[in-house]
Enzyme design. Structure first.
Site, PDB file in Angstrom:
ATOM      1  N   SER A 124      23.991  68.635  28.339  1.00  0.00           N
ATOM      2  CA  SER A 124      24.173  68.509  29.789  1.00  0.00           C
ATOM      3  C   SER A 124      23.204  69.427  30.518  1.00  0.00           C
ATOM      4  O   SER A 124      22.835  70.493  30.004  1.00  0.00           O
ATOM      5  CB  SER A 124      25.609  68.922  30.128  1.00  0.00           C
ATOM      6  N   TYR A 148      33.020  75.104  29.411  1.00  0.00           N
ATOM      7  CA  TYR A 148      32.452  73.785  29.109  1.00  0.00           C
ATOM      8  C   TYR A 148      30.954  73.908  28.832  1.00  0.00           C
ATOM      9  O   TYR A 148      30.445  73.438  27.809  1.00  0.00           O
ATOM     10  CB  TYR A 148      32.700  72.808  30.269  1.00  0.00           C
ATOM     11  N   LYS A 152      28.396  73.401  25.259  1.00  0.00           N
ATOM     12  CA  LYS A 152      27.173  72.597  25.123  1.00  0.00           C
ATOM     13  C   LYS A 152      26.024  73.465  24.610  1.00  0.00           C
ATOM     14  O   LYS A 152      25.260  73.057  23.734  1.00  0.00           O
ATOM     15  CB  LYS A 152      26.794  71.967  26.469  1.00  0.00           C
TER      16      LYS A 152
END
Ligand code: NAD
Ligand code: UDP
Length: 336
Positions: A124, A148, A152
């Site tokens: 992302s 989050y 990643k």
């Protein structure tokens, strides 16, 4: 090729599976349905005009993964499965690290065991952190502001280390910008549970009368009209990017990160106006203070993806809004 798609019934996975079927690949999905529905499988098959295999299961379940790899000669994996809400990751960090990081480690272990060494991973643009130096290039420094994003970045690092230890691996780390829109048929699209966090699904619900009014998070950024600027990319273009990445990992070993964006930024107000035009509805909004953790501008440098993947986004913002609206309208018809 026979491709295992983790998280294949989700928003990005479902559109990618249609493209995979259209491109002549065989598709096997594993999804635990925590954020999607099994009925998507039939819709993907209708759109892709081919059948595929669906396994309900969790990528942390090694036995389930081994069952799949034993029954199917998997050539490559496209790995979408993961939890994706920034806000939720702040209140449930352990679930996010377990699902995203531990889940990926289990998947990679099974892949290595079965000598399947080609993987396309859903990273992302969030890995560029609070860097406001747009456009973002793939070798910019990475940082994160929430669990989050940390998952990643960690997974990217784990995959880098995996490649150092075993240079037969071929890994594409795809850094998505802001995927929106839906399949032009209106059959599949984005259906977040509850009140959406992201801009487009929220706007769509205001336009359709399900929600009263959009809160615009800040109008004092250093942007064209003071509201936040993002790189919105049509889900169909994003899905195509996975076919390009698959061709890339098929052709050589190595590990590379690629931005999947359009390279163009639009402000919140520009998106509201584009959606109003596409839907012929008024989108009521009010400006509220900035959302914590947001940056002013975020858009991609697209050069590396163009040069190496030979891929670039083609669809414009009005098309993204039209297709998103068409999906909402189609859902209303189906649910009547
Ligand atoms: P989504 O929630 O629609 O799809 C993810 C799918 O994975 C869901 O169907 C869910 O049921 C499944 N899943 C989750 N955990 C699982 C597990 N442990 N085992 C098996 N299945 C599991 O999300 P999406 O928007 O399609 O995103 C796909 C990937 O792309 C995610 O990894 C996400 O973090 C990443 N991503 C998304 C965006 C975005 O804006 N949508 C942006 C950047 C990156
Ligand atoms: N945004 C907003 N109101 C909302 C949701 C988002 O003003 O209800 C803004 C947000 O501040 C950002 C842009 O819309 O500038 C895109 O936000 P989104 O959450 O969709 O994506 P991300 O912040 O992850 O890029």
């Amino acid at each position: 090729m026979k491709i295992l798609v983790t998280g294949g019934t989700g928003f990005i996975g479902s559109h990618t599976c249609v493209k995979l079927l259209e491109a002549g690949h065989q598709v096997v999905i594993i999804d635990n349905l925590i954020n999607s529905k099994k009925e998507i499988v039939a819709k993907i098959e209708i759109l892709g005009k081919k059948s595929m295999e669906f396994y309900e299961g969790d990528i942390r379940d090694v036995n389930r993964l081994e069952e799949i790899f034993t029954h199917h000669n998997i050539d490559a994996v496209i790995h979408f499965a993961g939890l994706k809400s920034v806000g939720e990751s702040v209140s449930m960090p352990l679930e996010y690290y377990d699902n995203n990081v531990n889940g990926t480690i289990q998947l990679l272990k099974v892949m290595k065991k079965f000598k399947c060494k080609k993987i396309v991973f859903s990273s992302s643009a969030t890995v560029y952190g609070m860097n406001d130096n747009v456009p973002f290039e793939e070798d910019d420094p990475l940082s994160t502001t929430n669990p989050y994003g940390a998952t990643k970045k960690m997974i990217e690092e784990i995959m880098q280390d995996l490649y150092v230890g075993d240079q037969d691996f071929a890994i594409a780390l795809l850094r998505y910008f802001n995927p929106i829109g839906a399949h032009p048929s209106g059959l599949i699209g984005e259906s977040p549970n509850g009140i959406p966090n992201n801009l487009l699904p929220y706007i769509a619900k205001v336009a359709s009368g399900e929600l009263e009014e959009l809160s615009v998070f800040g109008d004092d950024y250093d942007t064209i009209d003071g509201t936040g600027v993002r790189d919105y990319i049509h889900i169909q273009d994003l899905a195509e990017g996975h076919i390009a990445a698959l061709n890339y990992v098929q052709a050589q070993s190595g590990i590379e990160a690629f931005n999947l964006g359009t390279g163009e930024g639009y402000s919140v107000l520009q998106v509201i106006h584009a959606f109003e035009k596409a839907s012929d509805q008024i989108v009521k909004y009010k400006v509220v203070p900035r959302r914590s953790g947001d940056i002013g501008s975020c858009y991609a440098s697209t050069q590396k993806s163009k040069n190496i993947l030979h891929w670039e986004a083609k669809l414009d913002l009005p098309t993204m809004c039209l297709d998103a609206w068409n999906y909402v309208q189609n859902g209303k018809k189906v649910n009547k």
